[in-house]
Scaffold this motif. Structure first.
Motif, PDB file in Angstrom:
ATOM      1  N   GLN A  13     108.236  -8.065  21.563  1.00 36.75           N
ATOM      2  CA  GLN A  13     107.058  -8.574  20.883  1.00 36.75           C
ATOM      3  C   GLN A  13     106.190  -7.382  20.514  1.00 36.75           C
ATOM      4  OE1 GLN A  13     106.435 -11.838  20.371  1.00 36.75           O
ATOM      5  NE2 GLN A  13     107.982 -12.799  21.654  1.00 36.75           N
ATOM      6  N   ASN A  14     105.269  -7.579  19.551  1.00 34.97           N
ATOM      7  CA  ASN A  14     104.357  -6.494  19.218  1.00 34.97           C
ATOM      8  C   ASN A  14     103.010  -6.671  19.907  1.00 34.97           C
ATOM      9  OD1 ASN A  14     103.242  -8.560  17.756  1.00 34.97           O
ATOM     10  ND2 ASN A  14     103.339  -7.533  15.777  1.00 34.97           N
ATOM     11  N   CYS A  15     102.931  -7.583  20.854  1.00 36.25           N
ATOM     12  CA  CYS A  15     101.724  -7.743  21.658  1.00 36.25           C
ATOM     13  C   CYS A  15     102.097  -8.417  22.974  1.00 36.25           C
ATOM     14  CB  CYS A  15     100.659  -8.578  20.925  1.00 36.25           C
ATOM     15  SG  CYS A  15     101.121 -10.300  20.628  1.00 36.25           S
ATOM     16  N   ASN A  60      95.719  -6.555  18.198  1.00 34.86           N
ATOM     17  CA  ASN A  60      96.116  -6.152  16.850  1.00 34.86           C
ATOM     18  C   ASN A  60      95.122  -6.680  15.818  1.00 34.86           C
ATOM     19  OD1 ASN A  60      98.563  -4.768  17.422  1.00 34.86           O
ATOM     20  ND2 ASN A  60      99.632  -6.720  17.659  1.00 34.86           N
ATOM     21  N   SER A 133      97.403   2.099  15.440  1.00 35.28           N
ATOM     22  CA  SER A 133      98.225   1.991  16.649  1.00 35.28           C
ATOM     23  C   SER A 133      99.074   3.233  16.879  1.00 35.28           C
ATOM     24  CB  SER A 133      99.116   0.752  16.566  1.00 35.28           C
ATOM     25  OG  SER A 133      99.921   0.783  15.395  1.00 35.28           O
ATOM     26  N   SER A 137     100.147   6.269  20.506  1.00 34.15           N
ATOM     27  CA  SER A 137     101.544   6.362  20.956  1.00 34.15           C
ATOM     28  C   SER A 137     101.706   7.266  22.168  1.00 34.15           C
ATOM     29  CB  SER A 137     102.438   6.864  19.808  1.00 34.15           C
ATOM     30  OG  SER A 137     102.024   8.147  19.372  1.00 34.15           O
ATOM     31  N   SER A 142      98.749  -0.860  24.837  1.00 29.18           N
ATOM     32  CA  SER A 142      99.370  -1.792  23.901  1.00 29.18           C
ATOM     33  C   SER A 142      98.550  -3.077  23.914  1.00 29.18           C
ATOM     34  CB  SER A 142     100.838  -2.067  24.268  1.00 29.18           C
ATOM     35  OG  SER A 142     100.940  -2.710  25.519  1.00 29.18           O
ATOM     36  N   CYS A 145      98.132 -10.431  23.151  1.00 28.42           N
ATOM     37  CA  CYS A 145      98.206 -11.409  22.064  1.00 28.42           C
ATOM     38  C   CYS A 145      96.964 -12.294  22.085  1.00 28.42           C
ATOM     39  CB  CYS A 145      99.441 -12.295  22.223  1.00 28.42           C
ATOM     40  SG  CYS A 145     101.020 -11.423  22.242  1.00 28.42           S
ATOM     41  N   CYS A 227     104.962 -13.432  26.951  1.00 28.10           N
ATOM     42  CA  CYS A 227     103.956 -12.440  26.577  1.00 28.10           C
ATOM     43  C   CYS A 227     102.609 -12.823  27.192  1.00 28.10           C
ATOM     44  CB  CYS A 227     103.855 -12.292  25.064  1.00 28.10           C
ATOM     45  SG  CYS A 227     103.263 -13.746  24.199  1.00 28.10           S
TER      46      CYS A 227
END
Length: 263
Positions: A13-15, A60, A133, A137, A142, A145, A227
């Motif tokens: 997942q991105n979150c 995000n 974002s 790195s 991070s 959601c 998540c």
């Protein structure tokens, strides 16, 4: 090495990804155990005039790669706070250790237009940055959601922060956390919080398990479908961990449409 003074006051997942346990563990911010580095990577620290005054949640933004932070409106001074007065620390675990963290200048502040400083209704704000974002790195930071649904009574949630470890006590230099259970507003109206609640708020906790001074604005999260989602924003309470006085949070799902309009 830069340190701050504490006021007592590649994933599927991105979150919402973390290596923290998704099962309740008996620990708490007030007198509790320390988190491990990277357990709650969405946790940020809000700094004003060199002081760590509040927490916040990295989320995000609507634009690809954009970085936003959700915090409490009461953490920001005045109706139209000057963003130049605030910085945010991403990827921090120990406040006195500068390793693996990024400090970003806030470039924009959106406080909820209906925030009431007397009642703490709609106690939420969004912070903007010029970093993306990719600039984070080098850290374990991070995003969490945003909530996919409302909470249910008894749902297990976690709150984290660097606030005081006892009511009126000293702040923690190491990030701490507590597992709590959600309480319906109807049930919360039967506690010592009665008469001070509205639909923009939610309640969580039990005696001896609570956020405290300095944790304001920080994340209340739940593990849902693989998540971690933001459920609430630390807002207010009568003391810390008192019997019959569960902690009160801004309801992230109730306020989600407003949040989406600002990120």
């Amino acid at each position: 090495m830069e340190s701050f003074y504490l006021l007592d006051a590649v994933f599927a997942q991105n979150c919402g990804q973390s290596r923290a346990s998704r099962q309740p563990i008996a620990s708490y911010i007030v007198g509790g155990l320390e988190a491990n580095p990277g357990d709650y990577p969405w946790q940020v620290g809000l700094i004003e005039s060199g002081y760590l005054i509040c927490g916040g949640t990295y989320v995000n933004g609507n634009a690809a790669g954009s970085v936003k932070v959700v915090t409490a409106a009461h953490c920001l001074s005045g109706k139209n706070p000057n963003p130049n007065n605030y910085r945010v620390v991403f990827g921090m675990h120990i406040t006195t250790d500068s390793t693996g963290r990024v400090i970003a200048q806030v470039t924009g502040v959106s406080k909820h237009e209906q925030y009431n400083s007397n009642t703490f209704s709609n106690d939420i704000a969004v912070l903007d940055f010029t970093i993306g974002s990719s600039d984070l790195s080098s850290t374990f930071a991070s995003p969490a959601c945003l909530p996919s649904r409302s909470y249910y009574s008894g749902e297990a949630v976690v709150v984290s922060g660097w606030g005081t470890t006892s009511e009126g006590g000293s702040s923690s230099s190491v990030l701490r956390y507590v597992w709590k259970q959600m309480i319906s507003l109807a049930e919360c109206e039967t506690t010592g919080n009665a008469g001070n609640l509205d639909q923009s708020m939610l309640c969580a906790g039990e005696a001896g398990k609570d956020a405290c001074q300095g944790d304001s604005g920080g994340p209340l999260v739940a593990a849902r479908s693989g998540c971690w989602e933001l459920v609430g924003v630390v807002s207010w309470g009568f003391g810390c961990g008192r019997d019959n006085y569960p902690g009160v949070y801004a309801d992230a799902f109730h306020l989600k449409n407003w949040t989406l309009s600002k990120i």
